[in-house]
Motif scaffolding. Structure first.
Motif, PDB file in Angstrom:
ATOM      1  N   UNK A  89       0.909  -1.275  -0.013  1.00 18.42           N
ATOM      2  CA  UNK A  89       0.028  -0.009  -0.062  1.00 18.42           C
ATOM      3  C   UNK A  89       0.671   1.318  -0.027  1.00 18.42           C
ATOM      4  N   UNK A  90       1.771   1.542   1.130  1.00 17.03           N
ATOM      5  CA  UNK A  90       2.463   2.537   1.123  1.00 17.03           C
ATOM      6  C   UNK A  90       3.501   2.678  -0.112  1.00 17.03           C
ATOM      7  N   UNK A  91       4.219   1.478  -0.531  1.00 15.65           N
ATOM      8  CA  UNK A  91       5.043   1.337  -1.452  1.00 15.65           C
ATOM      9  C   UNK A  91       4.398   1.710  -2.784  1.00 15.65           C
ATOM     10  N   UNK A  92       3.337   1.271  -3.067  1.00 16.17           N
ATOM     11  CA  UNK A  92       2.453   1.540  -4.201  1.00 16.17           C
ATOM     12  C   UNK A  92       2.211   3.207  -4.192  1.00 16.17           C
ATOM     13  N   UNK A  93       1.805   3.771  -3.174  1.00 11.61           N
ATOM     14  CA  UNK A  93       1.425   5.063  -3.148  1.00 11.61           C
ATOM     15  C   UNK A  93       2.686   5.906  -3.216  1.00 11.61           C
ATOM     16  N   UNK A  94       3.901   5.753  -2.904  1.00 11.32           N
ATOM     17  CA  UNK A  94       4.882   6.397  -3.065  1.00 11.32           C
ATOM     18  C   UNK A  94       5.287   6.268  -4.684  1.00 11.32           C
ATOM     19  N   UNK A  95       5.156   5.140  -5.404  1.00 13.88           N
ATOM     20  CA  UNK A  95       5.423   5.062  -6.489  1.00 13.88           C
ATOM     21  C   UNK A  95       4.405   5.765  -7.440  1.00 13.88           C
ATOM     22  N   UNK A  96       3.096   5.817  -7.096  1.00 14.91           N
ATOM     23  CA  UNK A  96       2.300   6.480  -7.824  1.00 14.91           C
ATOM     24  C   UNK A  96       2.492   8.147  -7.744  1.00 14.91           C
ATOM     25  N   UNK A 135       3.559  15.445 -14.345  1.00 14.08           N
ATOM     26  CA  UNK A 135       3.501  16.841 -14.022  1.00 14.08           C
ATOM     27  C   UNK A 135       4.522  17.595 -14.849  1.00 14.08           C
ATOM     28  N   UNK A 136       5.790  17.100 -14.618  1.00 12.10           N
ATOM     29  CA  UNK A 136       7.219  17.626 -15.120  1.00 12.10           C
ATOM     30  C   UNK A 136       7.037  17.606 -16.503  1.00 12.10           C
ATOM     31  N   UNK A 189       5.542   9.404  -7.219  1.00  7.29           N
ATOM     32  CA  UNK A 189       6.618   9.729  -7.846  1.00  7.29           C
ATOM     33  C   UNK A 189       6.498   9.901  -9.621  1.00  7.29           C
ATOM     34  N   UNK A 190       5.656   8.764  -9.902  1.00  5.99           N
ATOM     35  CA  UNK A 190       4.801   8.644 -11.618  1.00  5.99           C
ATOM     36  C   UNK A 190       4.126  10.243 -11.831  1.00  5.99           C
ATOM     37  N   UNK A 191       3.224  10.631 -11.042  1.00  6.05           N
ATOM     38  CA  UNK A 191       2.503  11.825 -10.955  1.00  6.05           C
ATOM     39  C   UNK A 191       3.343  13.055 -11.133  1.00  6.05           C
TER      40      UNK A 191
END
Length: 212
Positions: free
Chosen positions: A177-184, A192-193, A186-188
């Protein structure tokens, strides 16, 4: 020593001798032709002494309590409630209370007499269980003990499984859960960049086209 002190000492010695004779009779149960209790015989060996006999009795009682659950329960009951096994000593009626006060004390417990009598009557009306049923229940005691041991082992296993499940859930939450949230996240941020870079280049291209 005065005459009164000699009488007191003599009476005390006679009283002690009478108590000693009474104890000797309780221990041996024998008397001579004059009715005087005979003293206990000297033990033939050290194993026949009272202390050694008490030790043997305690060991036998311990073995019996391990083999028979009823004896073990009785010993535990005696340890927790020793007053149940001691007879209540008779008490004299206090002389300072008047008959009216004594009557009020007795009458205050009058309602408990019929209740106690009905309970005793109900105990008499209860049927005595069949001996074969009691014997079968006693024969099932080893199986019940094994089942209780198995239940304790299963309870310990379940407790261990609960701990392992809690650890797995914690690991899944931290990694999944927390790892996937951090990955999402980062991707977001990267998207945005990229969007900002695309917009910047579009603005530059539009400016060049307008200049031309």
């Amino acid at each position: 020593m005065s005459h009164g002190s000699e009488e007191v000492a003599s009476a005390t010695i006679e009283l002690l001798e009478a108590r000693l004779a009474r104890l000797s009779y309780l221990l041996t149960g024998n008397t001579d032709w004059t009715g005087t209790p005979s003293g206990p015989q000297k033990p033939a060996s050290l194993d026949d002494t009272v202390s050694r006999r008490l030790i043997r009795l305690e060991r036998e009682l311990e073995k019996l309590s391990r083999a028979v659950p009823a004896v073990r329960d009785l010993i535990q009951l005696h340890d927790r409630f020793p007053d149940l096994f001691n007879p209540t000593p008779p008490r004299d009626i206090p002389e300072h209370l008047s008959p009216r006060t004594l009557a009020s004390i007795v009458l205050s417990y009058a309602t408990a007499f019929p209740e106690t009598a009905s309970r005793l009557t109900s105990l008499n009306d209860l049927p005595i269980p069949d001996a074969t049923t009691s014997a079968s229940l006693i024969a099932m005691q080893p199986r019940l003990d094994r089942m209780a041991q198995t239940q304790e082992e299963q309870a310990a296993t379940l407790s261990e499984l609960r701990v392992r499940t809690a650890r797995v859930l914690q690991r899944w939450y931290e990694v999944g859960v927390m790892g996937s949230g951090e990955c999402w996240a980062e991707w977001e941020g990267r998207l945005e960049g990229l969007e900002r870079e695309v917009r910047r280049r579009e603005v530059i291209r539009e400016k060049r086209e307008n200049e031309i």
